[in-house]
Design a protein around this motif. Structure first.
Motif, PDB file in Angstrom:
ATOM      1  N   PHE A 316      -2.916 -55.447 -10.086  1.00 43.81           N
ATOM      2  CA  PHE A 316      -2.590 -54.092  -9.646  1.00 43.81           C
ATOM      3  C   PHE A 316      -1.097 -53.982  -9.383  1.00 43.81           C
ATOM      4  CE2 PHE A 316      -7.111 -54.210  -8.235  1.00 43.81           C
ATOM      5  CZ  PHE A 316      -7.563 -53.068  -8.895  1.00 43.81           C
ATOM      6  N   HIS A 317      -0.604 -52.722  -9.438  1.00 39.67           N
ATOM      7  CA  HIS A 317       0.794 -52.432  -9.114  1.00 39.67           C
ATOM      8  C   HIS A 317       0.967 -51.932  -7.683  1.00 39.67           C
ATOM      9  CE1 HIS A 317       1.548 -52.958 -13.284  1.00 39.67           C
ATOM     10  NE2 HIS A 317       1.166 -51.768 -13.675  1.00 39.67           N
ATOM     11  N   ALA A 318       0.067 -51.046  -7.240  1.00 37.65           N
ATOM     12  CA  ALA A 318       0.227 -50.363  -5.948  1.00 37.65           C
ATOM     13  C   ALA A 318      -1.053 -50.474  -5.137  1.00 37.65           C
ATOM     14  CB  ALA A 318       0.585 -48.892  -6.165  1.00 37.65           C
ATOM     15  N   VAL A 319      -0.906 -50.519  -3.809  1.00 41.50           N
ATOM     16  CA  VAL A 319      -2.045 -50.500  -2.898  1.00 41.50           C
ATOM     17  C   VAL A 319      -1.705 -49.564  -1.755  1.00 41.50           C
ATOM     18  CG1 VAL A 319      -1.238 -52.573  -1.677  1.00 41.50           C
ATOM     19  CG2 VAL A 319      -3.636 -51.898  -1.522  1.00 41.50           C
ATOM     20  N   VAL A 320      -2.664 -48.670  -1.396  1.00 42.82           N
ATOM     21  CA  VAL A 320      -2.387 -47.616  -0.415  1.00 42.82           C
ATOM     22  C   VAL A 320      -3.623 -47.380   0.457  1.00 42.82           C
ATOM     23  CG1 VAL A 320      -1.618 -45.230  -0.079  1.00 42.82           C
ATOM     24  CG2 VAL A 320      -0.831 -46.510  -2.079  1.00 42.82           C
ATOM     25  N   LEU A 321      -3.393 -47.206   1.756  1.00 40.43           N
ATOM     26  CA  LEU A 321      -4.429 -46.790   2.705  1.00 40.43           C
ATOM     27  C   LEU A 321      -4.607 -45.291   2.615  1.00 40.43           C
ATOM     28  CD1 LEU A 321      -6.167 -47.356   5.357  1.00 40.43           C
ATOM     29  CD2 LEU A 321      -4.052 -46.847   6.601  1.00 40.43           C
ATOM     30  N   ASP A 322      -5.874 -44.816   2.599  1.00 40.12           N
ATOM     31  CA  ASP A 322      -6.050 -43.364   2.555  1.00 40.12           C
ATOM     32  C   ASP A 322      -5.636 -42.731   3.882  1.00 40.12           C
ATOM     33  OD1 ASP A 322      -8.238 -42.577   4.382  1.00 40.12           O
ATOM     34  OD2 ASP A 322      -9.610 -43.608   3.044  1.00 40.12           O
ATOM     35  N   LYS A 323      -5.351 -41.434   3.849  1.00 44.24           N
ATOM     36  CA  LYS A 323      -4.791 -40.754   5.016  1.00 44.24           C
ATOM     37  C   LYS A 323      -5.802 -40.528   6.131  1.00 44.24           C
ATOM     38  CE  LYS A 323      -1.008 -38.614   2.487  1.00 44.24           C
ATOM     39  NZ  LYS A 323      -0.251 -37.381   2.157  1.00 44.24           N
ATOM     40  N   SER A 324      -7.074 -40.798   5.862  1.00 41.66           N
ATOM     41  CA  SER A 324      -8.063 -40.764   6.934  1.00 41.66           C
ATOM     42  C   SER A 324      -8.331 -42.162   7.489  1.00 41.66           C
ATOM     43  CB  SER A 324      -9.370 -40.146   6.421  1.00 41.66           C
ATOM     44  OG  SER A 324      -9.963 -40.969   5.427  1.00 41.66           O
ATOM     45  N   PHE A 325      -7.606 -43.168   6.972  1.00 39.92           N
ATOM     46  CA  PHE A 325      -7.638 -44.559   7.450  1.00 39.92           C
ATOM     47  C   PHE A 325      -8.971 -45.247   7.207  1.00 39.92           C
ATOM     48  CE2 PHE A 325      -4.896 -42.129  10.439  1.00 39.92           C
ATOM     49  CZ  PHE A 325      -3.677 -42.586   9.989  1.00 39.92           C
ATOM     50  N   GLY A 326      -9.774 -44.760   6.256  1.00 46.08           N
ATOM     51  CA  GLY A 326     -11.098 -45.318   6.053  1.00 46.08           C
ATOM     52  C   GLY A 326     -11.264 -46.192   4.832  1.00 46.08           C
ATOM     53  N   SER A 327     -10.292 -46.209   3.918  1.00 41.71           N
ATOM     54  CA  SER A 327     -10.454 -46.980   2.687  1.00 41.71           C
ATOM     55  C   SER A 327      -9.097 -47.379   2.132  1.00 41.71           C
ATOM     56  CB  SER A 327     -11.230 -46.173   1.641  1.00 41.71           C
ATOM     57  OG  SER A 327     -10.559 -44.947   1.339  1.00 41.71           O
ATOM     58  N   ILE A 328      -9.098 -48.448   1.341  1.00 41.09           N
ATOM     59  CA  ILE A 328      -7.900 -48.950   0.665  1.00 41.09           C
ATOM     60  C   ILE A 328      -8.108 -48.840  -0.841  1.00 41.09           C
ATOM     61  CG2 ILE A 328      -6.633 -51.055   0.092  1.00 41.09           C
ATOM     62  CD1 ILE A 328      -5.692 -50.351   2.708  1.00 41.09           C
ATOM     63  N   TRP A 329      -7.081 -48.325  -1.539  1.00 39.45           N
ATOM     64  CA  TRP A 329      -7.147 -48.123  -2.982  1.00 39.45           C
ATOM     65  C   TRP A 329      -5.975 -48.812  -3.658  1.00 39.45           C
ATOM     66  CZ3 TRP A 329     -11.105 -45.230  -5.318  1.00 39.45           C
ATOM     67  CH2 TRP A 329     -11.997 -44.616  -4.418  1.00 39.45           C
ATOM     68  N   ALA A 330      -6.164 -49.181  -4.930  1.00 39.55           N
ATOM     69  CA  ALA A 330      -5.105 -49.823  -5.698  1.00 39.55           C
ATOM     70  C   ALA A 330      -5.093 -49.252  -7.114  1.00 39.55           C
ATOM     71  CB  ALA A 330      -5.318 -51.339  -5.750  1.00 39.55           C
ATOM     72  N   SER A 331      -3.911 -49.274  -7.743  1.00 42.54           N
ATOM     73  CA  SER A 331      -3.771 -48.798  -9.117  1.00 42.54           C
ATOM     74  C   SER A 331      -2.961 -49.805  -9.911  1.00 42.54           C
ATOM     75  CB  SER A 331      -3.093 -47.422  -9.152  1.00 42.54           C
ATOM     76  OG  SER A 331      -1.779 -47.492  -8.623  1.00 42.54           O
ATOM     77  N   GLY A 332      -3.178 -49.805 -11.246  1.00 42.64           N
ATOM     78  CA  GLY A 332      -2.513 -50.814 -12.055  1.00 42.64           C
ATOM     79  C   GLY A 332      -2.410 -50.452 -13.517  1.00 42.64           C
ATOM     80  N   PRO A 333      -2.336 -51.447 -14.381  1.00 40.52           N
ATOM     81  CA  PRO A 333      -2.155 -51.207 -15.817  1.00 40.52           C
ATOM     82  C   PRO A 333      -3.418 -50.662 -16.468  1.00 40.52           C
ATOM     83  CG  PRO A 333      -2.516 -53.540 -15.407  1.00 40.52           C
ATOM     84  CD  PRO A 333      -2.418 -52.885 -14.057  1.00 40.52           C
ATOM     85  N   ASN A 334      -3.238 -50.057 -17.640  1.00 39.60           N
ATOM     86  CA  ASN A 334      -4.372 -49.589 -18.463  1.00 39.60           C
ATOM     87  C   ASN A 334      -5.310 -48.639 -17.711  1.00 39.60           C
ATOM     88  OD1 ASN A 334      -3.575 -51.270 -20.717  1.00 39.60           O
ATOM     89  ND2 ASN A 334      -4.358 -53.000 -19.545  1.00 39.60           N
ATOM     90  N   GLY A 335      -4.723 -47.772 -16.902  1.00 39.20           N
ATOM     91  CA  GLY A 335      -5.528 -46.786 -16.191  1.00 39.20           C
ATOM     92  C   GLY A 335      -6.415 -47.355 -15.103  1.00 39.20           C
ATOM     93  N   LYS A 336      -6.118 -48.538 -14.618  1.00 34.77           N
ATOM     94  CA  LYS A 336      -6.982 -49.200 -13.647  1.00 34.77           C
ATOM     95  C   LYS A 336      -6.779 -48.639 -12.233  1.00 34.77           C
ATOM     96  CE  LYS A 336      -7.343 -53.728 -13.759  1.00 34.77           C
ATOM     97  NZ  LYS A 336      -7.052 -55.168 -13.499  1.00 34.77           N
ATOM     98  N   ILE A 337      -7.886 -48.289 -11.593  1.00 35.33           N
ATOM     99  CA  ILE A 337      -7.885 -47.889 -10.180  1.00 35.33           C
ATOM    100  C   ILE A 337      -9.066 -48.595  -9.506  1.00 35.33           C
ATOM    101  CG2 ILE A 337      -8.276 -45.989  -8.556  1.00 35.33           C
ATOM    102  CD1 ILE A 337      -6.696 -44.184 -10.348  1.00 35.33           C
ATOM    103  N   GLY A 338      -8.829 -49.132  -8.314  1.00 40.78           N
ATOM    104  CA  GLY A 338      -9.890 -49.838  -7.627  1.00 40.78           C
ATOM    105  C   GLY A 338      -9.944 -49.502  -6.148  1.00 40.78           C
ATOM    106  N   ARG A 339     -11.126 -49.686  -5.588  1.00 41.71           N
ATOM    107  CA  ARG A 339     -11.334 -49.509  -4.149  1.00 41.71           C
ATOM    108  C   ARG A 339     -11.682 -50.852  -3.532  1.00 41.71           C
ATOM    109  NH1 ARG A 339     -15.465 -45.379  -0.931  1.00 41.71           N
ATOM    110  NH2 ARG A 339     -15.273 -46.399   1.090  1.00 41.71           N
TER     111      ARG A 339
END
Length: 342
Positions: A316-339
């Protein structure tokens, strides 16, 4: 009295057992979502567990309203050759996206991505690295132009932008890294951003950008590919920064530093370093974890940044906490997004 004594013992044992049962020692990994794009996604802005914005190469924007089960997507203003390396979502309809260069522009949508309006265009010398908002106040950090760091400021949720005249001085060729948009962070009055390459420092303003101080760090540095790539806040005093050498992604040496003084003094962590170059870090207060990501996987830390362990090989390239503080998400190459799964 004996009955009361045993009742108290039972309640104490029950509470202790429940606390142990609820405690989670480590993340399990990532739930990778299928998306309809193949772009490299470095811009990521989760608002809740359901609403997530993302942006990336080929002018791509993405939005989900159902936690990744389906995605709206498109090309921002037809700019299919532009890399939008950071995005900030305000609600399900409104977001601001920033490109790094060629051209360095900022666009805004108020209709869920159907249309985008240009709200700032930089000069040919501009290269933008990241964007941070605190409520209506937004800041963009860019590489050195004319002997000063290029910092942009918005006071109206990204509707309009101006160059900060009180930007700190910069040596010729100074820059930050546009790897995840997280080389800059902001709170109500404070701004921090990191430089990289030949010299990797943290710049801090305590008065919304009027005055600045520079603080040296012991992270690996000296080459154009080395330094701090991402910053995050743990609490009112503790900040953590990660990075390394993106040309040597397996190197696990001096790639994480910590400040116990609100960013005004930095030291190397005392335990195990993250297991390679890391482009982004986020703090997950629900479990008191720090999560860092990079090309060879993800690490976590449960003791305020001092000791790291790998839990996933997903890139992954980026990792971010959601603004409600309930989940962590990440994004990366080839359209990849993960929780994050825990």
């Amino acid at each position: 009295m004996r009955f009361v004594y045993f009742l108290l013992l039972f309640l104490l044992f029950s509470c202790t057992t429940k606390e142990k049962r609820l405690k989670i020692e480590a993340p399990k990994g990532w739930e990778v979502m299928g998306t309809p794009v193949s772009s490299s996604l470095r811009g990521l802005s989760p608002l809740t567990e359901k609403i997530i914005w993302a942006s990336g190469s080929k002018g791509t924007w993405l939005r989900t309203l159902d936690g990744g089960q389906s995605w709206d997507h498109g090309v921002i203003a037809g700019l299919d050759s532009v890399d939008f390396r950071d995005i900030e979502g305000f609600d399900a309809s409104t977001a601001v996206a920033m490109s790094s260069g060629q051209p360095a522009v900022i666009y805004r949508t108020e209709d869920g991505g159907r249309t985008w309006s240009e709200v700032f265009r930089g000069s040919e010398a501009d290269f933008f690295d990241g964007m941070a908002f605190y409520k209506n106040n937004g800041y963009v950090i860019g590489d050195e132009v004319g002997g000063k760091w290029r910092i942009l400021v918005s006071k109206d949720y990204g509707k309009s932008w101006g160059v900060l005249e009180t930007s700190p001085k910069a040596e010729s060729g100074s820059g930050s890294f546009a790897a995840s948009g997280s080389g800059i962070i902001a709170t109500e009055d404070q701004i921090w951003f990191a430089s990289g390459g030949r010299k990797s420092s943290v710049f801090n303003s305590t008065d919304s950008g009027i005055t600045w101080k520079e603080y040296s760090t012991p992270i690996i540095q000296g080459e154009s590919s080395q330094g701090i790539f991402s910053l995050t806040i743990v609490d009112d005093n503790i900040l953590v920064a990660v990075g390394g050498d993106f040309l040597n992604p397996e190197l696990s040496d001096r790639n994480a530093v910590i400040s116990l003084h609100n960013g005004r003094a930095w030291s190397l962590i005392t335990g195990n370093f993250p297991t390679g170059y890391r482009s982004s870090v986020a703090y997950f207060p629900l479990h008191h974890w720090l999560i860092s990501v990079g090309p060879n996987g993800s690490d976590f830390c449960s003791n305020s940044g001092m000791d790291w362990a790998k839990f996933s090989n997903e890139e992954f390239h980026a990792v971010v906490l959601d603004k409600s503080f309930g989940s962590i998400w990440a994004s990366g190459p080839n359209g990849k997004i993960g929780r994050l799964v825990y």
